[in-house]
Design a protein around this motif. Structure first.
Motif, short mmCIF file in Angstrom:
data_model
loop_
_atom_site.label_atom_id
_atom_site.label_comp_id
_atom_site.label_asym_id
_atom_site.label_seq_id
_atom_site.Cartn_x
_atom_site.Cartn_y
_atom_site.Cartn_z
N CYS A 1 -8.87 -0.47 7.55
CA CYS A 1 -9.97 -0.40 6.76
C CYS A 1 -11.11 -1.27 6.16
O CYS A 1 -12.07 -1.14 6.69
CB CYS A 1 -9.87 0.16 5.63
SG CYS A 1 -8.85 2.06 5.72
N SER A 2 -9.73 -2.08 5.68
CA SER A 2 -10.91 -3.61 5.68
C SER A 2 -11.49 -4.06 6.65
O SER A 2 -12.86 -4.78 6.81
CB SER A 2 -9.56 -4.35 4.90
OG SER A 2 -9.16 -5.21 5.33
N THR B 1 -13.69 -1.11 -3.21
CA THR B 1 -13.85 -1.09 -1.85
C THR B 1 -14.69 -0.29 -1.46
O THR B 1 -15.93 0.00 -1.07
CB THR B 1 -13.80 -2.16 -0.34
OG1 THR B 1 -13.11 -3.21 -1.41
CG2 THR B 1 -14.45 -2.41 0.53
N GLY B 2 -14.10 1.08 -1.01
CA GLY B 2 -14.79 1.89 -0.79
C GLY B 2 -15.32 2.27 -1.91
O GLY B 2 -16.52 3.16 -1.88
N TRP C 1 -20.90 5.42 3.53
CA TRP C 1 -20.33 6.57 2.28
C TRP C 1 -18.62 7.12 3.45
O TRP C 1 -17.78 7.07 2.77
CB TRP C 1 -21.14 6.99 1.14
CG TRP C 1 -21.44 8.59 2.55
CD1 TRP C 1 -23.05 8.18 2.52
CD2 TRP C 1 -21.00 9.99 2.38
NE1 TRP C 1 -23.27 10.72 2.91
CE2 TRP C 1 -21.93 10.80 3.38
CE3 TRP C 1 -19.67 9.73 2.94
CZ2 TRP C 1 -22.20 12.31 3.74
CZ3 TRP C 1 -19.17 11.69 2.74
CH2 TRP C 1 -20.33 12.32 3.61
N GLY D 1 -16.45 4.59 3.38
CA GLY D 1 -15.60 4.29 1.65
C GLY D 1 -14.60 5.42 1.57
O GLY D 1 -14.10 4.81 1.26
N THR E 1 -11.60 4.68 3.57
CA THR E 1 -10.98 3.38 3.32
C THR E 1 -10.52 3.81 2.20
O THR E 1 -9.01 3.93 1.71
CB THR E 1 -12.36 2.60 2.90
OG1 THR E 1 -12.81 1.85 3.42
CG2 THR E 1 -10.78 1.29 2.13
N ILE E 2 -10.96 4.78 0.86
CA ILE E 2 -9.81 5.49 -0.28
C ILE E 2 -9.25 6.07 0.40
O ILE E 2 -7.39 6.10 -0.49
CB ILE E 2 -10.84 6.02 -1.20
CG1 ILE E 2 -12.05 4.80 -1.78
CG2 ILE E 2 -10.17 6.95 -2.88
CD1 ILE E 2 -12.67 5.62 -2.87
#
Length: 518
Positions: free
Chosen positions: A336-337, A409-410, A491, A494, A497-498
């Motif tokens: 993700c990051s 971040t998300g 988005w 995002g 990621t979450i």
């Protein structure tokens, strides 16, 4: 109280593996400061060349080669695919041959296609060249493994975050350097754009080769000397402190084995091993010296020797490490990051031009460069926070830091995607906020990696780094099929990621019963 003198004075070292307990980053004459420098500088030069195409790609190179938007996107994906494959190979290579030779090998192999950029005249040539230039991205793995091998658990998060953060800044530096070199060749040397962009790539080629040769000449494999003798050095260090117990057999295996017979530190080693131990007895003292040894307990010494000495991997022994839940957590969070960072780095300049046409190629490139350059501050900050939390909450604290900054971040990614700012202050502010949590998360992630299966650090680092590239590929593909609807993809990333981080947050940070790494 913060002691600034640690930035240049000789560090205290772990008496078993000779890893430094502080980072003399301003002292290149000290072996730890020298390895620290080449770790980050080598990766920064590699990252610069790896991402040397995007600053010139969307306008100059695309116009010269007649590229479509899909061709440009495909070239970004191909570059990330090559790096994914190299990182998977680089991890085990670090465990087998040592990170220094693996690092230099990645640099020299990637330098060749960099110098051949001038031979590209069509889209097929561009795709082939960017694939092989992607070898340079694999240098991240030996960068982190080499840093982990020289710095102890109390500062390894900071050390890895600094080397990774300064190195990742190459992704920002390239947005300044490549257009500046190109413009200079056109304006001052009178070259046509058709020739100038090709000549521009000679500059990173020269820097890569010089850096690779210098690290081979100026730096050792490990704090105790040769990579092939690391187990002998650890056993000798135990013996010199009067510690006895079962430790890793020479040359060591990934699977632990109970040592039988004698209680001596050399365990069941052969007479030849014992003879070699005696012959190498003075080696460990040459790097650190007993005057700078940190004071740790006997049990901690034994745990370090048993569980934290990297051993040669076989395919059968590596599989349980690769597919352990803890390795998958590191891979998932880095997917993700760092995946988001890579994909965004490739399109950010184009996104700025779309929303703010007046910026043009150089202006948008300068602002896009800030996203990469923030790594100099934000990624190290993640590592520093990781080490500070470790002193109070242990490895669980490091783990929750990773997931916490990922969720934030998300939130920023979703905010950028839903608002799609047309005001420059709003856009640049949201991107900076997103970069703070995104890049801090990268640093925090490799603050925890050295604790997970420390005897197979190369494998864990390789899998984690490769997962970051896999994320970059997945997100780049999403960008490709959404064409210029960049906000929508922000988005989407995002939300992913979450979701992924919340799904992984319940898994233990290190395996139950693991020796070392606590």
């Amino acid at each position: 109280m913060l002691d600034l003198a640690v930035l240049w004075k000789a560090p205290d070292v772990n008496p078993v593996n000779r890893k430094a307990r502080s980072i003399p980053g301003l002292n290149p004459f000290n072996v730890y400061g020298r390895v620290f420098f080449f770790s980050w500088f080598g990766f920064m030069i590699a990252f610069w060349s790896w991402y040397a195409f995007p600053p010139l790609l969307y306008e100059t190179i695309a116009k010269d080669l007649g590229l479509s938007q899909s061709d440009v996107a495909n070239s970004n994906i191909v570059s990330l695919t090559a790096t994914l494959l190299i990182r998977l190979v680089a991890g085990p290579a670090c465990d087998r041959f040592g990170p220094r030779y693996t690092f230099a090998g990645c640099l020299l192999a990637g330098a060749i296609p960099t110098a051949l950029a001038g031979a590209v005249y069509n889209v097929e040539g561009l795709l082939a060249l960017r694939f092989f230039v992607g070898i340079l991205g694999g240098s991240f793995v030996p960068c982190q493994v080499w840093s982990t091998g020289f710095f102890d658990k109390n500062v390894v998060g900071t050390a890895n975050a600094l080397t990774g953060g300064f190195g990742n800044a190459g992704g920002g530096i390239t947005y300044f350097l490549m257009p500046a070199i190109f413009d200079s060749l056109v304006a001052e040397r009178g070259l046509t754009p058709h020739v100038a962009w090709r000549v521009t790539f000679i500059v990173p080629f020269i820097c890569i080769v010089c850096t690779a040769v210098a690290m081979l000449i100026c730096c050792p494999d490990t704090p105790t000397g040769k990579w092939s003798e690391r187990h002998l050095a650890v056993q000798q260090n135990l013996a010199s402190h009067g510690i006895s117990g079962a430790v890793v057999d020479v040359p060591g295996e990934l699977t632990e084995k109970a040592t039988t017979g004698t209680d001596s530190p050399s365990g069941s080693g052969s007479a030849n091993d014992e003879k070699k131990l005696g012959f190498e007895a003075v080696e460990p003292k040459q790097v650190g010296g007993f005057a700078h040894e940190a004071q740790i307990g006997e049990q901690q010494m034994l745990d370090t020797a048993r569980g934290e000495v990297v051993v040669k991997p076989s395919f059968r022994e590596a599989l349980p490490v690769v597919f352990s839940p803890q390795t998958l957590v590191q891979a998932g969070t880095y997917f993700c990051s760092f995946g988001a960072e890579l994909a965004i780095n490739s399109i950010l300049g184009a996104y700025y031009v779309k929303n703010f046409p007046a910026l043009k190629q150089r202006g948008s490139g300068n602002w896009a460069a800030m996203f990469g350059l923030l790594n100099v501050v934000f990624r190290p900050l993640g590592g520093v926070l990781s080490d500070l939390i470790y002193t109070r909450a242990g490895v669980w604290g490091k783990k929750f830091l990773i997931h916490g900054v990922a969720v934030l971040t998300g939130v920023f990614l979703i905010a950028i995607g839903l608002t799609n700012p047309k005001d420059q202050n709003t856009m640049f502010g949201l991107v900076a906020g997103m970069a703070f949590f995104l890049e801090s998360g990268n640093g925090a992630n490799f603050g925890l990696v050295p604790h997970v299966h420390p005897h197979a650090n190369g494998i864990v680092s390789g899998c984690t780094g490769a997962a970051g590239n896999l994320g970059g590929i997945v997100f780049a593909i999403i960008f490709r099929y959404n064409h210029k609807d960049y906000a929508k993809v922000f988005w989407i990333i995002g939300v992913m990621t979450i979701g992924i981080n919340l799904a992984l947050s319940w898994i233990r940070p290190i395996p139950k019963g693991q020796i070392g790494g606590h």
